[in-house]
Design a protein around this motif. Structure first.
Motif, PDB file in Angstrom:
ATOM      1  N   ALA A 239      42.696 -54.389 -94.278  1.00 49.11           N
ATOM      2  CA  ALA A 239      41.444 -55.185 -94.947  1.00 49.11           C
ATOM      3  C   ALA A 239      40.057 -54.302 -94.956  1.00 49.11           C
ATOM      4  O   ALA A 239      39.225 -54.626 -95.834  1.00 49.11           O
ATOM      5  CB  ALA A 239      41.253 -56.204 -94.048  1.00 49.11           C
ATOM      6  N   ALA A 240      40.176 -53.132 -94.125  1.00 49.92           N
ATOM      7  CA  ALA A 240      38.978 -52.238 -94.142  1.00 49.92           C
ATOM      8  C   ALA A 240      38.897 -51.366 -95.083  1.00 49.92           C
ATOM      9  O   ALA A 240      37.886 -50.580 -95.380  1.00 49.92           O
ATOM     10  CB  ALA A 240      38.639 -51.947 -92.624  1.00 49.92           C
ATOM     11  N   ARG A 248      35.318 -53.887-100.002  1.00 45.87           N
ATOM     12  CA  ARG A 248      36.629 -53.637 -99.326  1.00 45.87           C
ATOM     13  C   ARG A 248      37.768 -54.733 -99.774  1.00 45.87           C
ATOM     14  O   ARG A 248      37.508 -55.679-100.230  1.00 45.87           O
ATOM     15  CB  ARG A 248      36.167 -53.938 -97.768  1.00 45.87           C
ATOM     16  N   VAL A 249      38.887 -54.405 -99.152  1.00 46.40           N
ATOM     17  CA  VAL A 249      40.103 -55.092 -99.565  1.00 46.40           C
ATOM     18  C   VAL A 249      39.735 -56.705 -99.227  1.00 46.40           C
ATOM     19  O   VAL A 249      40.222 -57.715 -99.901  1.00 46.40           O
ATOM     20  CB  VAL A 249      41.262 -54.570 -99.032  1.00 46.40           C
ATOM     21  N   ALA A 253      40.765 -60.017-101.289  1.00 45.31           N
ATOM     22  CA  ALA A 253      42.142 -60.333-101.120  1.00 45.31           C
ATOM     23  C   ALA A 253      42.432 -60.779 -99.605  1.00 45.31           C
ATOM     24  O   ALA A 253      41.457 -60.544 -98.670  1.00 45.31           O
ATOM     25  CB  ALA A 253      42.836 -59.339-101.309  1.00 45.31           C
ATOM     26  N   THR A 254      43.208 -61.656 -99.357  1.00 42.63           N
ATOM     27  CA  THR A 254      43.660 -62.079 -97.982  1.00 42.63           C
ATOM     28  C   THR A 254      44.873 -61.430 -97.509  1.00 42.63           C
ATOM     29  O   THR A 254      45.955 -60.906 -98.052  1.00 42.63           O
ATOM     30  CB  THR A 254      44.128 -63.464 -98.031  1.00 42.63           C
ATOM     31  N   VAL A 255      44.673 -60.646 -96.517  1.00 42.16           N
ATOM     32  CA  VAL A 255      45.536 -59.513 -95.579  1.00 42.16           C
ATOM     33  C   VAL A 255      46.208 -60.418 -94.456  1.00 42.16           C
ATOM     34  O   VAL A 255      45.345 -60.718 -93.641  1.00 42.16           O
ATOM     35  CB  VAL A 255      44.955 -58.235 -95.252  1.00 42.16           C
ATOM     36  N   THR A 256      47.603 -60.278 -94.546  1.00 44.31           N
ATOM     37  CA  THR A 256      48.256 -61.075 -93.286  1.00 44.31           C
ATOM     38  C   THR A 256      49.479 -59.978 -93.082  1.00 44.31           C
ATOM     39  O   THR A 256      50.034 -59.284 -94.064  1.00 44.31           O
ATOM     40  CB  THR A 256      48.693 -62.345 -93.770  1.00 44.31           C
ATOM     41  N   LEU A 257      49.927 -60.428 -91.886  1.00 44.46           N
ATOM     42  CA  LEU A 257      51.271 -60.029 -91.455  1.00 44.46           C
ATOM     43  C   LEU A 257      52.455 -60.736 -91.906  1.00 44.46           C
ATOM     44  O   LEU A 257      52.303 -61.901 -91.428  1.00 44.46           O
ATOM     45  CB  LEU A 257      51.299 -59.674 -90.033  1.00 44.46           C
TER      46      LEU A 257
END
Length: 362
Positions: A239-240, A248-249, A253-257
């Motif tokens: 995300a960074a 930045r990302v 966008a949404t960043v998840t595991l």
């Protein structure tokens, strides 16, 4: 005129020597012959498997299957090429003439496939292998007692390296229902507002998460290599990443595991599991490999997390042992008959009794 039995009794020392030599040779051959459920055959066939893409069957046919078929069609000794294409994967079967050197043919096919590799989709994974009985697993273990993603990580990064070092083991394949990954879900509206595309976002992430050499530093008669390691370990690292213009990302966008798309379900006794399929090298001894892996599994089970169990679900060694059991029984029976038939310096009046015992054994 002497009978055959009298002649053998007169030359009993020579008979003992011959029997001992034959027995020793038989025992040596029995202990050193490869033990496997299938004989060592060399099929004149090479298999090319390409998978890992999200393209449909028609797109896979024109972008992957056709280029590979055209590349391998000029390999010497080739007689037929057959292919089967599905969504996200293709299998190409290449048949050669019976007198073809398959080791050389495999190298030629690998070289031709590598020549067209750059024109294929980047996410495609290609495997080129000979069709031999050693491709089939001789052992299968289930890792049970946890969530699917954790079980896959343990099997892939802890158990597979250990089993691969066992003498005679050819390949260890790990399968799981869930495979961890970091998911980046882009917002089309935000990308359009910043005049960015999906490719821009993907390229920025790819370039920022690699390991590259950026320079050298000579000092004290040594030369040090400067490496930039920007590997992402958490969703926050992704995300960074800076995309463009200070964005930045996380801004677009949404960043998840998450996990990979579910294309298979691996379970044991109705519970999630990770599957380890173990194959042998050509000419390997199945029984020796099975015993070595069993000893390794017993020692590794003590180091697994609480509740996690490693259990054998398929053992080809048991089939080999069942097939060899009649051989050992017949060998022991013949040895016992030979012992009973040996007339050790018996007087002439007792030879009739030995002759009757020898007749019963025959």
């Amino acid at each position: 005129m002497k009978s055959l039995f009298d002649l053998l009794a007169a030359q009993r020392r020579f008979v003992y020597l011959v029997v001992a030599l034959l027995s020793a040779g038989g025992i040596y051959a029995a202990l050193n012959l490869p033990s496997a459920i299938y004989p060592e055959l060399a099929f004149p066939r090479v298999i090319v498997v390409a998978q890992g893409s999200s393209l449909g069957a028609r797109q896979m046919l024109f972008t992957v299957t056709r280029p590979i078929e055209e590349a391998v069609s000029i390999v010497p000794g080739l007689t037929r090429v057959r292919s089967r294409t599905i969504r996200g994967g293709t299998e190409i079967s290449i048949t050669f003439s019976d007198n073809t050197d398959m080791t050389y043919a495999l190298q030629q096919v690998q070289a031709r496939v590598n020549q067209v590799r750059t024109s294929l989709p980047a996410e495609i994974a290609i495997e080129v292998e000979r069709m031999t009985p050693s491709l089939f697993p001789i052992l299968s273990y289930n890792l049970e007692g946890g969530d699917p993603a954790t079980l896959y990580d343990i099997a892939r990064y802890q158990l597979k390296p250990l089993i691969s070092r066992v003498p005679g083991v050819g390949r260890v394949d790990v399968q799981g229902s869930d495979v961890r990954e970091i998911e980046v879900i882009a917002d089309p509206a935000r990308l359009a507002a910043q005049r960015l595309t999906y490719d821009d976002l993907a390229n920025a992430i790819r370039e920022a998460t690699g390991v590259s050499a950026i320079g050298r530093l000579p000092q004290d008669y040594k030369q040090y290599l400067i490496v930039a390691a920007q590997e992402a370990r958490t969703p926050e690292d992704i995300a960074a990443i800076v995309v463009a213009h200070g964005l930045r990302v996380r801004d677009v966008a949404t960043v998840t595991l998450g996990t990979e798309d579910h294309v298979r379900i691996i379970a044991g006794d109705g519970k999630p599991a990770a599957l380890l399929n173990i194959t042998r090298q050509p000419g390997g001894n199945t029984l020796a490999i099975v015993d070595s892996v069993a000893n390794l599994a017993a020692s590794v089970s003590k180091t697994l997390p609480p509740g996690v169990k490693l259990k054998a679900v398929y053992d080809q060694g048991a089939l080999v042992r069942d097939a060899m059991e009649p051989f050992w029984r017949s060998s022991s029976f013949c040895c016992s008959c030979t012992t009973r038939a040996s007339p050790r310096s018996a007087p002439r009046r007792s030879r009739s009794r030995s002759r009757s015992a020898f007749s019963r054994c025959i």
